[in-house]
Design a protein around this motif. Structure first.
Motif, PDB file in Angstrom:
ATOM      1  N   MET A  16      30.915 -30.488 -12.919  1.00 56.34           N
ATOM      2  CA  MET A  16      29.864 -29.502 -12.696  1.00 56.34           C
ATOM      3  C   MET A  16      30.485 -28.102 -12.687  1.00 56.34           C
ATOM      4  SD  MET A  16      26.935 -31.130 -12.237  1.00 56.34           S
ATOM      5  CE  MET A  16      25.824 -30.143 -11.258  1.00 56.34           C
ATOM      6  N   ASP A  43      25.804 -26.459 -11.569  1.00 57.61           N
ATOM      7  CA  ASP A  43      25.416 -26.673 -10.177  1.00 57.61           C
ATOM      8  C   ASP A  43      24.716 -25.455  -9.597  1.00 57.61           C
ATOM      9  OD1 ASP A  43      25.407 -28.134  -7.640  1.00 57.61           O
ATOM     10  OD2 ASP A  43      26.815 -26.583  -7.001  1.00 57.61           O
ATOM     11  N   ARG A  44      25.368 -24.298  -9.684  1.00 55.06           N
ATOM     12  CA  ARG A  44      24.772 -23.089  -9.091  1.00 55.06           C
ATOM     13  C   ARG A  44      25.529 -21.848  -9.523  1.00 55.06           C
ATOM     14  NH1 ARG A  44      25.571 -24.820  -3.043  1.00 55.06           N
ATOM     15  NH2 ARG A  44      25.441 -26.807  -4.108  1.00 55.06           N
ATOM     16  N   ARG A  84      33.748 -22.646  -5.836  1.00 55.93           N
ATOM     17  CA  ARG A  84      34.056 -24.072  -6.004  1.00 55.93           C
ATOM     18  C   ARG A  84      33.929 -24.807  -4.672  1.00 55.93           C
ATOM     19  NH1 ARG A  84      38.976 -27.410  -6.519  1.00 55.93           N
ATOM     20  NH2 ARG A  84      38.349 -29.216  -7.750  1.00 55.93           N
ATOM     21  N   ARG A  86      32.117 -24.025  -2.104  1.00 53.73           N
ATOM     22  CA  ARG A  86      30.768 -23.976  -1.536  1.00 53.73           C
ATOM     23  C   ARG A  86      29.711 -24.548  -2.483  1.00 53.73           C
ATOM     24  NH1 ARG A  86      33.887 -20.359   0.830  1.00 53.73           N
ATOM     25  NH2 ARG A  86      33.395 -19.571   2.907  1.00 53.73           N
ATOM     26  N   SER A  87      30.152 -25.435  -3.362  1.00 49.82           N
ATOM     27  CA  SER A  87      29.237 -26.031  -4.327  1.00 49.82           C
ATOM     28  C   SER A  87      29.673 -27.464  -4.602  1.00 49.82           C
ATOM     29  CB  SER A  87      29.254 -25.223  -5.639  1.00 49.82           C
ATOM     30  OG  SER A  87      30.501 -25.380  -6.301  1.00 49.82           O
ATOM     31  N   GLN A  88      28.971 -28.081  -5.509  1.00 53.05           N
ATOM     32  CA  GLN A  88      29.332 -29.418  -5.969  1.00 53.05           C
ATOM     33  C   GLN A  88      30.138 -29.350  -7.259  1.00 53.05           C
ATOM     34  OE1 GLN A  88      28.520 -32.067  -3.970  1.00 53.05           O
ATOM     35  NE2 GLN A  88      27.847 -30.373  -2.667  1.00 53.05           N
ATOM     36  N   ALA A  89      30.572 -28.149  -7.611  1.00 54.01           N
ATOM     37  CA  ALA A  89      31.246 -27.927  -8.889  1.00 54.01           C
ATOM     38  C   ALA A  89      32.709 -28.340  -8.840  1.00 54.01           C
ATOM     39  CB  ALA A  89      31.145 -26.457  -9.287  1.00 54.01           C
TER      40      ALA A  89
END
Length: 154
Positions: A16, A43-44, A84, A86-89
Protein backbone atom coordinates in the motif's frame (compact mmCIF):
# COMPACT_ATOMS: atom_id res chain seq x y z
CA UNK A 1 6.48 7.63 -15.01
CA UNK A 2 2.73 7.29 -14.93
CA UNK A 3 0.61 6.93 -11.83
CA UNK A 4 -0.90 3.78 -13.33
CA UNK A 5 2.50 2.10 -13.61
CA UNK A 6 3.30 3.03 -9.98
CA UNK A 7 0.02 1.44 -8.91
CA UNK A 8 0.75 -1.67 -10.96
CA UNK A 9 4.17 -1.98 -9.31
CA UNK A 10 2.62 -1.60 -5.85
CA UNK A 11 0.05 -4.28 -6.69
CA UNK A 12 2.76 -6.63 -7.90
CA UNK A 13 4.62 -6.19 -4.59
CA UNK A 14 1.46 -6.26 -2.46
CA UNK A 15 2.29 -2.87 -0.96
CA UNK A 16 0.00 0.00 0.00
CA UNK A 17 1.08 3.63 -0.68
CA UNK A 18 0.78 6.73 1.51
CA UNK A 19 1.74 10.28 0.66
CA UNK A 20 2.83 13.17 2.88
CA UNK A 21 2.62 16.45 1.02
CA UNK A 22 3.35 20.08 1.75
CA UNK A 23 4.03 22.20 -1.34
CA UNK A 24 2.04 19.87 -3.63
CA UNK A 25 -1.06 20.10 -1.45
CA UNK A 26 -2.35 16.61 -2.25
CA UNK A 27 -1.47 16.51 -5.94
CA UNK A 28 0.49 13.25 -5.63
CA UNK A 29 -2.42 11.50 -3.94
CA UNK A 30 -4.73 13.02 -6.53
CA UNK A 31 -2.60 11.71 -9.40
CA UNK A 32 -2.64 8.22 -7.90
CA UNK A 33 -6.34 8.17 -7.09
CA UNK A 34 -7.30 9.52 -10.51
CA UNK A 35 -6.57 6.01 -11.80
CA UNK A 36 -9.62 3.73 -11.58
CA UNK A 37 -9.13 0.90 -9.11
CA UNK A 38 -6.40 2.69 -7.15
CA UNK A 39 -8.14 2.05 -3.83
CA UNK A 40 -6.57 -1.41 -3.60
CA UNK A 41 -3.07 0.08 -3.20
CA UNK A 42 -3.50 3.71 -2.09
CA UNK A 43 -4.06 3.87 1.65
CA UNK A 44 -4.08 7.60 2.38
CA UNK A 45 -2.58 11.00 1.80
CA UNK A 46 -1.55 13.54 4.42
CA UNK A 47 -1.60 17.20 3.40
CA UNK A 48 0.55 18.93 5.99
CA UNK A 49 1.06 22.44 4.74
CA UNK A 50 1.80 24.04 8.11
CA UNK A 51 4.56 23.10 10.51
CA UNK A 52 1.92 22.36 13.14
CA UNK A 53 0.26 19.87 10.79
CA UNK A 54 3.62 18.21 10.08
CA UNK A 55 4.11 17.76 13.82
CA UNK A 56 0.56 16.71 14.72
CA UNK A 57 -0.21 14.41 11.79
CA UNK A 58 3.22 12.99 10.96
CA UNK A 59 5.25 13.32 14.14
CA UNK A 60 7.85 15.66 12.67
CA UNK A 61 9.88 16.89 15.63
CA UNK A 62 9.84 20.58 16.55
CA UNK A 63 13.60 20.40 16.98
CA UNK A 64 14.02 19.19 13.39
CA UNK A 65 11.88 22.05 12.09
CA UNK A 66 13.77 24.58 14.23
CA UNK A 67 17.23 23.34 13.23
CA UNK A 68 16.66 22.67 9.53
CA UNK A 69 13.44 24.41 8.48
CA UNK A 70 10.42 22.87 6.81
CA UNK A 71 12.18 22.71 3.45
CA UNK A 72 14.91 20.23 4.30
CA UNK A 73 15.78 16.62 3.71
CA UNK A 74 15.60 16.03 7.45
CA UNK A 75 11.94 17.11 7.53
CA UNK A 76 11.17 15.20 4.33
CA UNK A 77 12.55 12.01 5.91
CA UNK A 78 10.51 12.51 9.08
CA UNK A 79 7.40 13.22 7.01
CA UNK A 80 7.84 10.01 5.00
CA UNK A 81 8.59 7.90 8.07
CA UNK A 82 5.61 9.42 9.88
CA UNK A 83 3.23 8.76 7.00
CA UNK A 84 4.34 5.14 6.83
CA UNK A 85 4.05 4.69 10.60
CA UNK A 86 0.60 6.31 10.76
CA UNK A 87 -0.95 4.33 7.93
CA UNK A 88 -1.35 0.84 6.56
CA UNK A 89 1.18 1.64 3.85
CA UNK A 90 4.36 -0.25 3.16
CA UNK A 91 5.80 2.71 1.26
CA UNK A 92 5.38 6.44 1.74
CA UNK A 93 6.63 9.38 -0.26
CA UNK A 94 6.93 12.90 1.15
CA UNK A 95 7.50 16.30 -0.43
CA UNK A 96 8.25 19.71 1.06
CA UNK A 97 9.51 22.69 -0.87
CA UNK A 98 9.30 26.25 -2.10
CA UNK A 99 7.02 26.31 -5.12
CA UNK A 100 7.15 30.10 -5.35
CA UNK A 101 6.96 32.84 -5.89
CA UNK A 102 9.73 33.82 -3.54
CA UNK A 103 12.42 31.98 -1.67
CA UNK A 104 15.81 33.09 -0.42
CA UNK A 105 19.46 32.75 -1.29
CA UNK A 106 19.67 29.84 1.16
CA UNK A 107 16.43 28.17 0.03
CA UNK A 108 15.58 29.36 -3.47
CA UNK A 109 12.31 29.13 -5.33
CA UNK A 110 11.96 25.73 -6.93
CA UNK A 111 13.86 23.79 -4.24
CA UNK A 112 11.96 20.67 -3.23
CA UNK A 113 12.99 17.99 -0.75
CA UNK A 114 11.68 14.45 -1.11
CA UNK A 115 11.53 11.63 1.40
CA UNK A 116 10.79 7.96 0.84
CA UNK A 117 10.16 5.38 3.56
CA UNK A 118 9.75 1.66 3.01
CA UNK A 119 10.84 -1.62 4.57
CA UNK A 120 14.47 -0.94 3.63
CA UNK A 121 14.58 2.38 5.49
CA UNK A 122 14.11 6.08 4.90
CA UNK A 123 16.01 8.20 2.42
CA UNK A 124 15.80 11.70 1.01
CA UNK A 125 17.00 13.94 -1.77
CA UNK A 126 16.73 17.53 -2.90
CA UNK A 127 15.87 18.72 -6.39
CA UNK A 128 16.28 22.32 -7.53
CA UNK A 129 13.73 22.80 -10.28
CA UNK A 130 14.57 26.51 -10.48
CA UNK A 131 12.25 29.51 -10.73
CA UNK A 132 10.02 27.90 -13.38
CA UNK A 133 6.79 29.10 -11.79
CA UNK A 134 4.59 27.71 -9.04
CA UNK A 135 2.46 25.42 -11.21
CA UNK A 136 5.48 23.89 -12.96
CA UNK A 137 7.38 23.34 -9.70
CA UNK A 138 4.37 21.58 -8.20
CA UNK A 139 3.79 19.39 -11.28
CA UNK A 140 7.50 18.60 -11.55
CA UNK A 141 7.42 17.57 -7.90
CA UNK A 142 4.51 15.20 -8.53
CA UNK A 143 6.34 13.68 -11.49
CA UNK A 144 9.52 13.23 -9.46
CA UNK A 145 7.64 11.67 -6.54
CA UNK A 146 6.02 9.15 -8.90
CA UNK A 147 9.48 8.29 -10.28
CA UNK A 148 10.79 7.77 -6.74
CA UNK A 149 7.90 5.45 -5.93
CA UNK A 150 8.36 3.53 -9.17
CA UNK A 151 12.08 3.10 -8.57
CA UNK A 152 11.55 1.86 -5.01
CA UNK A 153 8.81 -0.53 -6.11
CA UNK A 154 10.68 -1.73 -9.21
Amino acid sequence: MSAASVLDAARARGVMIATAESCTGGMIASALTAVPGSSDVVDRGFVTYSNAAKQEMLGVRADTLDRHGAVSEEVAREMAAGARARSQAGIAVAVTGIAGPGGSAHKPEGRVCFGLADASGTRSETVDFGPIGRDKVRQSSVDHALRLLASALG
